[in-house]
Design an enzyme around this catalytic site. Structure first.
Site, PDB file in Angstrom:
ATOM      1  N   HIS A 194       1.125  -1.034  -0.048  1.00 40.29           N
ATOM      2  CA  HIS A 194       0.352   0.383  -0.186  1.00 40.29           C
ATOM      3  C   HIS A 194       0.718   1.217   0.022  1.00 40.29           C
ATOM      4  O   HIS A 194       0.296   2.318  -0.444  1.00 40.29           O
ATOM      5  CB  HIS A 194      -1.187   0.376   0.919  1.00 40.29           C
ATOM      6  CG  HIS A 194      -2.057  -0.643   0.813  1.00 40.29           C
ATOM      7  ND1 HIS A 194      -2.997  -1.365   1.960  1.00 40.29           N
ATOM      8  CD2 HIS A 194      -2.627  -1.294  -0.055  1.00 40.29           C
ATOM      9  CE1 HIS A 194      -4.083  -2.545   1.556  1.00 40.29           C
ATOM     10  NE2 HIS A 194      -3.980  -1.961   0.010  1.00 40.29           N
ATOM     11  N   ARG A 301     -10.365   2.542 -15.736  1.00 36.64           N
ATOM     12  CA  ARG A 301     -11.087   1.369 -14.807  1.00 36.64           C
ATOM     13  C   ARG A 301     -12.128   1.987 -14.356  1.00 36.64           C
ATOM     14  O   ARG A 301     -12.120   3.653 -14.003  1.00 36.64           O
ATOM     15  CB  ARG A 301     -10.115   1.389 -14.014  1.00 36.64           C
ATOM     16  CG  ARG A 301      -8.702   0.622 -14.409  1.00 36.64           C
ATOM     17  CD  ARG A 301      -7.337   0.130 -13.587  1.00 36.64           C
ATOM     18  NE  ARG A 301      -5.976  -0.815 -14.251  1.00 36.64           N
ATOM     19  CZ  ARG A 301      -4.991  -0.031 -14.387  1.00 36.64           C
ATOM     20  NH1 ARG A 301      -5.005   1.461 -14.805  1.00 36.64           N
ATOM     21  NH2 ARG A 301      -4.456  -0.913 -14.727  1.00 36.64           N
ATOM     22  N   ARG A 336     -13.277   0.227 -19.380  1.00 39.38           N
ATOM     23  CA  ARG A 336     -13.069  -1.392 -18.566  1.00 39.38           C
ATOM     24  C   ARG A 336     -14.729  -1.695 -18.481  1.00 39.38           C
ATOM     25  O   ARG A 336     -15.038  -0.734 -17.276  1.00 39.38           O
ATOM     26  CB  ARG A 336     -12.473  -1.529 -18.647  1.00 39.38           C
ATOM     27  CG  ARG A 336     -12.558  -3.204 -18.423  1.00 39.38           C
ATOM     28  CD  ARG A 336     -10.989  -3.693 -17.910  1.00 39.38           C
ATOM     29  NE  ARG A 336     -10.294  -2.902 -16.325  1.00 39.38           N
ATOM     30  CZ  ARG A 336      -9.136  -2.834 -16.232  1.00 39.38           C
ATOM     31  NH1 ARG A 336      -8.194  -3.437 -16.721  1.00 39.38           N
ATOM     32  NH2 ARG A 336      -9.170  -2.725 -14.992  1.00 39.38           N
ATOM     33  N   GLU A 436      -5.320 -10.524 -22.439  1.00 41.63           N
ATOM     34  CA  GLU A 436      -5.220 -10.068 -21.274  1.00 41.63           C
ATOM     35  C   GLU A 436      -4.641 -11.736 -21.032  1.00 41.63           C
ATOM     36  O   GLU A 436      -3.806 -12.054 -19.745  1.00 41.63           O
ATOM     37  CB  GLU A 436      -5.185  -9.575 -19.834  1.00 41.63           C
ATOM     38  CG  GLU A 436      -6.491  -8.515 -20.091  1.00 41.63           C
ATOM     39  CD  GLU A 436      -7.183  -7.622 -18.444  1.00 41.63           C
ATOM     40  OE1 GLU A 436      -5.886  -7.336 -18.132  1.00 41.63           O
ATOM     41  OE2 GLU A 436      -7.855  -8.511 -18.336  1.00 41.63           O
ATOM     42  N   ASN A 457       0.085  -6.131 -18.024  1.00 45.75           N
ATOM     43  CA  ASN A 457       0.224  -6.621 -16.777  1.00 45.75           C
ATOM     44  C   ASN A 457      -0.125  -7.639 -16.626  1.00 45.75           C
ATOM     45  O   ASN A 457       0.007  -8.778 -15.958  1.00 45.75           O
ATOM     46  CB  ASN A 457      -0.656  -6.000 -15.905  1.00 45.75           C
ATOM     47  CG  ASN A 457      -0.065  -4.330 -16.155  1.00 45.75           C
ATOM     48  OD1 ASN A 457       0.913  -3.963 -17.158  1.00 45.75           O
ATOM     49  ND2 ASN A 457      -1.245  -3.583 -15.493  1.00 45.75           N
ATOM     50  N   ASP A 458      -1.678  -8.269 -16.818  1.00 45.65           N
ATOM     51  CA  ASP A 458      -2.163 -10.210 -16.393  1.00 45.65           C
ATOM     52  C   ASP A 458      -1.560 -10.583 -17.417  1.00 45.65           C
ATOM     53  O   ASP A 458      -0.756 -11.834 -17.286  1.00 45.65           O
ATOM     54  CB  ASP A 458      -3.590  -9.389 -16.798  1.00 45.65           C
ATOM     55  CG  ASP A 458      -4.611  -9.051 -15.495  1.00 45.65           C
ATOM     56  OD1 ASP A 458      -3.457  -9.533 -14.164  1.00 45.65           O
ATOM     57  OD2 ASP A 458      -4.881  -8.937 -15.066  1.00 45.65           O
ATOM     58  N   ARG A 468       2.037 -10.978 -11.233  1.00 41.61           N
ATOM     59  CA  ARG A 468       2.909  -9.022 -11.159  1.00 41.61           C
ATOM     60  C   ARG A 468       2.528  -8.822  -9.901  1.00 41.61           C
ATOM     61  O   ARG A 468       3.582  -7.826  -9.873  1.00 41.61           O
ATOM     62  CB  ARG A 468       1.013  -8.793 -11.250  1.00 41.61           C
ATOM     63  CG  ARG A 468       0.333  -8.638 -11.464  1.00 41.61           C
ATOM     64  CD  ARG A 468      -0.696  -8.199 -12.328  1.00 41.61           C
ATOM     65  NE  ARG A 468      -1.115  -6.760 -12.131  1.00 41.61           N
ATOM     66  CZ  ARG A 468      -1.999  -6.023 -12.666  1.00 41.61           C
ATOM     67  NH1 ARG A 468      -3.303  -6.540 -13.582  1.00 41.61           N
ATOM     68  NH2 ARG A 468      -2.556  -4.589 -12.322  1.00 41.61           N
ATOM     69  N   CYS A 505      -2.674  -1.266 -23.046  1.00 41.90           N
ATOM     70  CA  CYS A 505      -2.794  -0.240 -23.016  1.00 41.90           C
ATOM     71  C   CYS A 505      -2.178  -0.717 -20.756  1.00 41.90           C
ATOM     72  O   CYS A 505      -2.713   0.085 -20.055  1.00 41.90           O
ATOM     73  CB  CYS A 505      -4.135   0.127 -21.764  1.00 41.90           C
ATOM     74  SG  CYS A 505      -5.516  -1.922 -21.445  1.00 41.90           S
TER      75      CYS A 505
END
Ligand code: PEP
Ligand code: MG
Length: 551
Positions: A194, A301, A336, A436, A457-458, A468, A505
């Protein structure tokens, strides 16, 4: 002259800083142990003391969270939710009833929870151990009446501080004054923790997973931190300082120069146009951001909308989507559908304790269990499509089978037909999908998509079977892996063959060092982190397609 220490770490937030090292106050743990040793008294009195201390801690967290935005607000919300949970407190209350003092009962209970969270294989869960440590300190402080020593006031005359810590809790980070704290180095942590998320959101350079010797470095020592090179130098000598300052000046100058051409359209060195869109996680981040450098929004997102106690209703969603549409002022906006699950838990929607959340119920896969939740989102998007005058595109995440895309298309069409039958102003936007998963990339031409957007990323984590957000397998999670590049190229070819749009993206597109790989794979549309637009455009301008002779 003190001995120079050169320590390495993992970049969690980019940038450089020079300043005075300040060690996080390690005495905090002893303070907790002192409190735990308090003498038991009357259980009713101790219960009351604990409840009052918890209330005080809640009020302090609520004060701290006022006016802050996601993701910091989400972290504070997690802490508040725990303090409001009677089940969470009950082991401490039971211990008090068995004769323990409030501070001891509280410490023992939270320590056990921290140990559980810290041992979790899921790095998101492990990151929550810091939130618990934070709550523990706050309640103990309220119980024992001792002030917390955090963050320390900077001893440097010029006030620039590089903060060093073994761990750092989110509220400790938020309490750091950005006017003096210029960078943070942590011996533990991971880029997915975080505090790392908060540092990136604030643009503060941060190193995590630093060599343990970091904690032996004395407060007050001079230090140079370079997140991009993954190192921190304590007690640098004069020549090192001078070299760092030269590089720092170059870095700042480069950023300034690159920024000058941010508003110009991006063409490669051989004059091919590359569209550069913005990734938007939360419309509040757009406040004060100029839309001019962007060709539109390539990925909005929508998870940010679903962090409250209840999901947002249709009107609230419509208002959020209109904000995006207004910001781009006539340029395309790709939104999305909610991608809950995996590393993005949404209360009341995602399933707890999945054995592998990244492979479980996430994104559009949750439709069957939450049809109304998704239908509400589709209705809001169908209304927003009218405002966008044909420029709205909507996509689903995490697709592996053509039937999922077909179901999405059919359901959206049904929703729009029902709304039109009721006289609502709405329209069916262009519909696409994230690529993805290797399955989606390998079979892209079989999906009935108007456009594709590669979520690197995925895609990288699924292709290389390396999570990831797990620093232990970060060396395997490599965007340069030939398998990943081949999948992206295949997707580009399939999209072209179908006459469908194709963009990237995922974070790979925001990294100027990786952009040539995408351009070589035939990508001509990217969607990038807002702060990265100028550097990405610069990388586009420097790139030239290789001729056959050069290959
Ligand atoms: C991706 O996977 O690359 C992507 C853009 O989606 P997210 O990071 O939200 O999973
Ligand atoms: Mg993704």
């Amino acid at each position: 002259m003190a001995r120079e220490m050169r320590l390495s770490g993992v970049a969690a937030s980019a940038g450089m800083a020079a300043g005075t090292l300040v060690q996080h106050d390690v005495g905090r743990l002893e303070f907790a142990a002192d409190a735990a040793a308090g003498r038991p008294t009357d259980p009713a009195h101790e219960r009351q003391r604990l409840r009052q201390a918890v209330d005080k801690a809640r009020a302090a967290i609520a004060d701290l969270s006022a006016g802050i935005e996601a993701p910091a607000a989400d972290i504070m919300e997690f802490q508040l939710a725990l303090l409001e949970d009677a089940d969470f407190l009950s082991p401490a209350i039971n211990a008090i009833d068995s004769g323990a003092a409030a501070a001891g009962a509280w410490s023992a209970m939270v320590d056990a929870e921290i140990a559980d969270y810290a041992a979790a294989a899921d790095p998101n869960m492990a990151a929550k151990a810091d939130d618990l440590a934070d709550i523990r300190a706050r309640v103990l402080e309220a119980l024992c009446g001792k002030p917390r020593a955090l963050p320390p006031s900077p001893p440097a005359s010029d006030g620039d501080v590089i903060y060093a810590a073994g761990r750092m809790t989110p509220s400790e980070f938020l309490a750091c004054d950005p006017a003096s704290v210029k960078a943070v180095a942590i011996s533990g942590g991971s880029p997915g923790s975080h505090v790392a998320i908060l540092a990136r959101a604030r643009g503060m350079p941060m190193l995590v997973n630093c060599d343990r010797e970091l904690l032996d470095a004395p407060s007050g020592a001079g230090a140079l931190l370079d997140a991009d090179r993954g190192c921190i130098i304590v007690h640098p000598d004069k020549p090192q300082r001078a070299a760092f300052q030269r590089r720092f000046a170059r870095y700042q100058n480069q950023r300034k120069q690159t920024g000058k051409r941010a508003n110009e359209a991006a063409f490669t060195a051989d004059r091919e146009r590359v569209a550069v869109y913005a990734n938007v996680d939360d419309p509040s981040l757009l406040a004060g951001v100029d839309a001019a450098p962007f060709d539109g929004i390539g990925l909005a997102r929508t998870e940010f909308l679903f962090h409250g106690d209840a999901p947002p209703d249709e009107d609230a969603q419509l208002a959020a989507y209109r904000e995006l549409i207004n910001w781009t002022d006539g340029r395309p906006v790709t939104i999305r559908i909610l991608d809950a699950g995996g590393d993005k838990a949404v209360r009341g929607v995602t399933v707890h304790h999945e054995t592998n959340p990244f492979l479980g119920l996430r994104g559009w896969r949750l439709y069957e269990s939450h049809p109304e939740l998704f239908d509400t989102q589709l209705r809001a998007l169908a209304r927003a499509a009218v405002d966008a005058s044909g420029q709205l595109k909507v996509m689903i995440p995490m697709v592996t089978r053509p039937a999922e895309m077909a179901k999405f298309r059919a359901r959206f069409a049904e929703v729009v037909a029902a709304m039109q039958a009721n006289g609502a102003a709405c329209a069916l936007p262009a519909l696409g999908m994230m690529v993805e998963t290797p399955a989606a990339a390998l079979d892209a031409e079989s999906f009935d998509a108007d456009f594709y957007s590669v979520g690197s990323n995925d895609l990288i984590q699924y292709t290389l079977a390396a999570a990831r957000d797990d620093p232990r397998v970060a060396h395997l999670n490599d965007p340069r892996a030939p398998a990943v590049c081949k999948l992206i190229r295949m997707t580009v070819e399939a999209a072209r063959a179908r006459g469908a749009g194709i963009s990237v993206c995922g974070d790979m597109a925001s990294d100027p060092g990786l952009l040539p790989l995408l351009l070589e794979a035939g990508v001509r549309e990217v969607s990038v982190a807002i702060a990265g637009v100028a550097a990405v455009k610069q990388a586009v301008r420097q790139w030239r397609a290789r001729t056959d002779d050069a290959k």
